[in-house]
Design an enzyme around this catalytic site. Structure first.
Site, mmCIF file in Angstrom:
data_model
loop_
_atom_site.group_PDB
_atom_site.id
_atom_site.type_symbol
_atom_site.label_atom_id
_atom_site.label_comp_id
_atom_site.label_asym_id
_atom_site.label_seq_id
_atom_site.Cartn_x
_atom_site.Cartn_y
_atom_site.Cartn_z
ATOM 1 N N SER A 46 0.824 -1.172 -0.134
ATOM 2 C CA SER A 46 -0.053 0.095 0.046
ATOM 3 C C SER A 46 0.950 1.322 0.052
ATOM 4 C CB SER A 46 -0.965 -0.239 1.152
ATOM 5 O OG SER A 46 -0.261 0.188 2.528
ATOM 6 N N GLU A 87 1.289 -6.245 9.372
ATOM 7 C CA GLU A 87 2.646 -6.425 9.972
ATOM 8 C C GLU A 87 2.371 -6.884 11.494
ATOM 9 O OE1 GLU A 87 1.625 -1.728 11.954
ATOM 10 O OE2 GLU A 87 1.804 -2.049 9.687
ATOM 11 N N SER A 99 -2.999 -3.966 3.577
ATOM 12 C CA SER A 99 -2.714 -2.818 4.493
ATOM 13 C C SER A 99 -3.645 -1.507 4.069
ATOM 14 C CB SER A 99 -1.300 -2.386 4.610
ATOM 15 O OG SER A 99 -0.501 -3.465 5.002
#
Length: 445
Positions: free
Chosen positions: A183, A330, A211
């Protein structure tokens, strides 16, 4: 450029000798800090970034902007030890200029957000970094900038190192880009878009974007700086973002705590059946880490937002989970670490793009958890984790900060885990070993 040593000392991951009860003050968000620095550097007037994260990634961003002529005045650090120190950075925009060399380290935000900024500078700006940075995807940003009028010399690699031949301005306009791998490709173009002559219209042409919360973060911060942004969520075309040309305002920005970096501490409460409080947890945020409240609750914990912050408690049991992490990739290493200690299997989906992060995180997690006796299998877009009795051993990090904290989480419950290169946590979480020790002592961090 910065080189990574071949060998690193091993850090014995502390074994928890009981339930964890602590208050942990988490440093500021890297994602917010580095976006705030870019927007302040492009503004028409000075601004402030308060409680910024002081880490390797944010220092690389600040140093890079200084190399381009931006003034950044930092207040003295306090002794809080949490990486933020209550600091305030005054950002003084200036005419961007070269020649200059930018060291990106292995920071995705620096290697992707700053080439568009460099097109607005006068003179050549060379970008280089750690060896791993040469392998990370950048070709879509390079080709998009060329479409918008930039001159970039990368010897046809579509990757670092490269030189942006800054002309002092960029025409801008409409560009198509496949941001399926990151992203950050979209955010990179949007952040500088207000300064392009025609603004920018970014059209994503690939598969599902990973993301998405990070793109929403970029959009909100642009709007806070006075930019006009049209988005799919606001009734615009799907996968199209438009930023109108305009001056950006100097703002007084307070950086939120990095909620993704709260993950190992919340995991400690979950694993030990204890309680961890994280002060200043925002009630509304675009940070992906806020999803930890839901995910770790499903895995056996409970949480409450109070005036003191987020209070998270473990139940003494850890449950497996089947979860799509495409918007919060993440968080995958920390969730995988907890899942390896659960009472039932887990499937983590939607994160094929993690193969292109600081390291191939899916391969790294599989190798390191299995090396401790686990049973992790890579899938096309994630991991399947079947809990097994684990044993001690060396947990390699591959110079990836989230691998290091994942190993520390496992080490809470498994004796004899040794983390290779725990110092890599300085990328976003300064002084992690000391914070970890303070949490385990009950003194907080």
């Amino acid at each position: 450029m910065t080189e990574t040593p071949a060998l690193h000392a091993l850090w014995p991951a502390p074994l928890a000798d009981g339930t964890v009860h602590a208050t942990v003050t988490v440093p500021g968000s890297k994602s917010v800090t580095n976006r705030a620095l870019v927007l302040a550097a492009l503004a028409a007037e000075p601004g402030w970034v308060r409680r910024p994260l002081r880490s390797r990634d944010s220092q690389l961003m600040a140093d890079a902007l200084r190399a381009l002529g931006v003034g950044i005045e930092e207040t003295a650090s306090s002794s809080s030890g949490d990486g933020s120190g209550g600091e305030a950075w005054r950002i003084i925009p200036a005419g961007l200029h070269g020649p200059a060399t930018v060291d990106v380290g292995n920071a995705g935000t620096v290697m992707r957000f700053l080439p568009p900024v460099a097109t607005l500078a006068s003179g050549d700006i060379r970008f280089d970094g750690d060896p791993r940075s040469y392998e990370r995807p950048l070709g879509q940003v390079i080709s998009a900038l060329r479409t918008l009028g930039a001159r970039i010399d990368d010897d046809g690699r579509g990757a670092l190192p490269l030189t942006v031949q800054g002309g002092g301005a960029l025409e801008g306009g409409v560009v198509e880009i496949d941001a399926s791998n990151s992203s950050q490709f979209v955010s990179a173009l949007l952040l500088s878009g207000p300064r392009f002559n025609q603004g920018v219209e970014v059209r994503h042409t690939g598969t599902a974007l990973p993301s998405m919360p990070h793109i929403r973060m970029t959009v909100e911060m642009l709007r806070a700086a006075g930019a006009q942004v049209d988005t799919p969520e606001a009734g615009g075309e799907p996968n199209v973002w438009r930023v109108a040309p305009s001056a950006l305002l100097g703002r007084d920005m307070v950086v939120e705590p990095d909620l993704s970096n709260a993950q190992p501490f919340l995991a400690a409460a979950l694993i030990t059946g204890g309680t961890v409080t994280v002060p200043d947890w925002p009630r509304r945020t675009t940070q992906p880490g806020d999803e930890l409240r839901r995910i770790f609750t499903e895995m056996g914990g409970s949480c409450e937002l109070t005036d003191a912050g987020l209070v998270f408690s473990g139940s003494g049991k850890i449950h497996g989970i089947d979860v799509d992490l495409s918007e919060v990739g993440e968080l995958t290493p920390g969730i995988a670490a907890v899942a390896a200690l659960a009472d039932s299997p887990s499937t983590l989906r939607g994160v094929a793009h993690l193969r292109l992060h600081e390291t191939d995180r899916l391969a790294a997690l599989t190798a390191e958890i299995n090396g401790l006796g686990g049973e992790v299998t890579e899938t096309a877009d994630g991991l399947h984790i079947r809990p097994r009795p684990l044993h001690g051993g060396v947990f390699r990090t591959y110079d990836d900060h989230r691998m290091a904290t994942a190993g520390a989480v496992i080490g809470l419950a498994v004796e004899g885990v040794q983390i290779e290169n725990v110092a890599t946590t300085a990328k976003t979480l300064p002084d992690f070993p000391k914070m970890w020790a303070r949490m385990l002592s009950g003194a907080g961090a």
